[in-house]
Design a protein around this motif. Structure first.
Motif, mmCIF file in Angstrom:
data_model
loop_
_atom_site.group_PDB
_atom_site.id
_atom_site.type_symbol
_atom_site.label_atom_id
_atom_site.label_comp_id
_atom_site.label_asym_id
_atom_site.label_seq_id
_atom_site.Cartn_x
_atom_site.Cartn_y
_atom_site.Cartn_z
ATOM 1 N N ALA A 89 44.251 42.870 -10.773
ATOM 2 C CA ALA A 89 44.602 43.629 -11.982
ATOM 3 C C ALA A 89 45.974 43.221 -12.506
ATOM 4 N N LEU A 90 46.921 43.022 -11.607
ATOM 5 C CA LEU A 90 48.278 42.661 -12.025
ATOM 6 C C LEU A 90 48.357 41.246 -12.583
ATOM 7 N N SER A 91 47.410 40.392 -12.209
ATOM 8 C CA SER A 91 47.426 39.008 -12.678
ATOM 9 C C SER A 91 46.671 38.822 -13.997
ATOM 10 N N MET A 92 45.971 39.853 -14.448
ATOM 11 C CA MET A 92 45.145 39.760 -15.652
ATOM 12 C C MET A 92 45.892 40.279 -16.878
ATOM 13 N N PRO A 93 45.489 39.797 -18.056
ATOM 14 C CA PRO A 93 46.050 40.396 -19.279
ATOM 15 C C PRO A 93 45.556 41.834 -19.427
ATOM 16 N N ASP A 94 46.306 42.640 -20.153
ATOM 17 C CA ASP A 94 45.897 44.022 -20.400
ATOM 18 C C ASP A 94 44.532 44.049 -21.061
ATOM 19 N N GLY A 95 43.752 45.062 -20.711
ATOM 20 C CA GLY A 95 42.419 45.234 -21.271
ATOM 21 C C GLY A 95 41.544 45.990 -20.294
ATOM 22 N N SER A 96 40.319 46.229 -20.700
ATOM 23 C CA SER A 96 39.398 47.014 -19.883
ATOM 24 C C SER A 96 39.170 46.446 -18.485
ATOM 25 N N PRO A 97 38.980 45.128 -18.315
ATOM 26 C CA PRO A 97 38.764 44.617 -16.951
ATOM 27 C C PRO A 97 39.948 44.905 -16.021
ATOM 28 N N ALA A 98 41.159 44.711 -16.516
ATOM 29 C CA ALA A 98 42.341 44.988 -15.694
ATOM 30 C C ALA A 98 42.462 46.480 -15.419
ATOM 31 N N ALA A 99 42.172 47.303 -16.407
ATOM 32 C CA ALA A 99 42.246 48.754 -16.234
ATOM 33 C C ALA A 99 41.228 49.220 -15.197
ATOM 34 N N LEU A 100 40.049 48.659 -15.261
ATOM 35 C CA LEU A 100 38.992 49.014 -14.312
ATOM 36 C C LEU A 100 39.407 48.671 -12.883
ATOM 37 N N LEU A 101 39.956 47.481 -12.680
ATOM 38 C CA LEU A 101 40.412 47.092 -11.346
ATOM 39 C C LEU A 101 41.602 47.938 -10.887
ATOM 40 N N THR A 102 42.445 48.340 -11.810
ATOM 41 C CA THR A 102 43.572 49.206 -11.466
ATOM 42 C C THR A 102 43.050 50.552 -10.965
ATOM 43 N N PHE A 103 42.061 51.102 -11.660
ATOM 44 C CA PHE A 103 41.465 52.376 -11.258
ATOM 45 C C PHE A 103 40.844 52.253 -9.867
ATOM 46 N N TYR A 104 39.998 51.246 -9.680
ATOM 47 C CA TYR A 104 39.311 51.091 -8.399
ATOM 48 C C TYR A 104 40.286 50.740 -7.270
ATOM 49 N N GLY A 105 41.327 49.991 -7.591
ATOM 50 C CA GLY A 105 42.347 49.697 -6.581
ATOM 51 C C GLY A 105 43.036 50.966 -6.113
ATOM 52 N N ALA A 106 43.391 51.831 -7.065
ATOM 53 C CA ALA A 106 44.028 53.109 -6.706
ATOM 54 C C ALA A 106 43.076 53.961 -5.874
ATOM 55 N N GLU A 107 41.813 54.001 -6.261
ATOM 56 C CA GLU A 107 40.835 54.788 -5.505
ATOM 57 C C GLU A 107 40.720 54.283 -4.064
ATOM 58 N N CYS A 108 40.616 52.970 -3.892
ATOM 59 C CA CYS A 108 40.492 52.407 -2.541
ATOM 60 C C CYS A 108 41.741 52.687 -1.709
ATOM 61 N N GLY A 109 42.896 52.508 -2.314
ATOM 62 C CA GLY A 109 44.145 52.755 -1.591
ATOM 63 C C GLY A 109 44.299 54.210 -1.180
ATOM 64 N N MET A 110 43.944 55.113 -2.076
ATOM 65 C CA MET A 110 44.065 56.537 -1.768
ATOM 66 C C MET A 110 43.077 56.951 -0.679
ATOM 67 N N LYS A 111 41.860 56.429 -0.747
ATOM 68 C CA LYS A 111 40.874 56.756 0.288
ATOM 69 C C LYS A 111 41.282 56.160 1.636
ATOM 70 N N ALA A 112 41.857 54.964 1.628
ATOM 71 C CA ALA A 112 42.346 54.373 2.873
ATOM 72 C C ALA A 112 43.453 55.247 3.472
ATOM 73 N N ALA A 113 44.335 55.754 2.627
ATOM 74 C CA ALA A 113 45.421 56.621 3.097
ATOM 75 C C ALA A 113 44.870 57.922 3.680
#
Length: 136
Positions: free
Chosen positions: A21-45
């Motif tokens: 997500a951080l390597s991509m230009p702003d837009g829906s694909p990057a936003a989607l990966l940001t959301f799912y990344g946060a979800e995975c990190g929070m569930k791991a925690a």
């Protein structure tokens, strides 16, 4: 039916999605990966804190995409939790709940730019929190 994964799989998924997500230009694909990344990190925690090995062991109310509920479970600052607000649609009087933003981005729903910008700021803060919590 949900797909259950282990703690280490969530950690890896968090890192991969965050970095992509951080390597991509702003837009829906990057936003989607940001959301799912946060979800995975929070569930791991949560799995770490509860001493669980798999998402199969999570209580039912934590086995979804509700990042606000995950944040409350992790006792994140109320000021951050309060910022997890619905986003208004660009061309309609409808709102998209914070927990359903992944669907808006996945299916191409246009959101009000200022609302979307704030949601992404919150998601990036969640990624930073996860990075520190998981020490990745």
């Amino acid at each position: 039916m949900s797909v259950d994964v282990g703690r280490n799989q969530l950690r890896v998924s968090f890192s991969v999605q965050r970095d992509a997500a951080l390597s991509m230009p702003d837009g829906s694909p990057a936003a989607l990966l940001t959301f799912y990344g946060a979800e995975c990190g929070m569930k791991a925690a949560i799995l770490d804190r509860l001493g669980l090995r798999s998402t199969a062991q999570l209580p039912e109310h934590l086995r979804n995409h509700d990042l606000h509920r995950l944040a409350k479970e992790l006792r994140l600052p109320p000021s951050l939790c309060k910022r997890m607000q619905p986003c208004a649609s660009q061309n309609a009087h409808e709102q998209v709940a914070f927990a359903e933003l992944h669907q808006a981005w996945r299916y191409g729903r246009s959101l009000r730019r200022d609302h979307e910008k704030e949601a992404l700021a919150v998601l990036r803060e969640l990624l930073d929190w996860c990075r520190q919590e998981l020490r990745t």
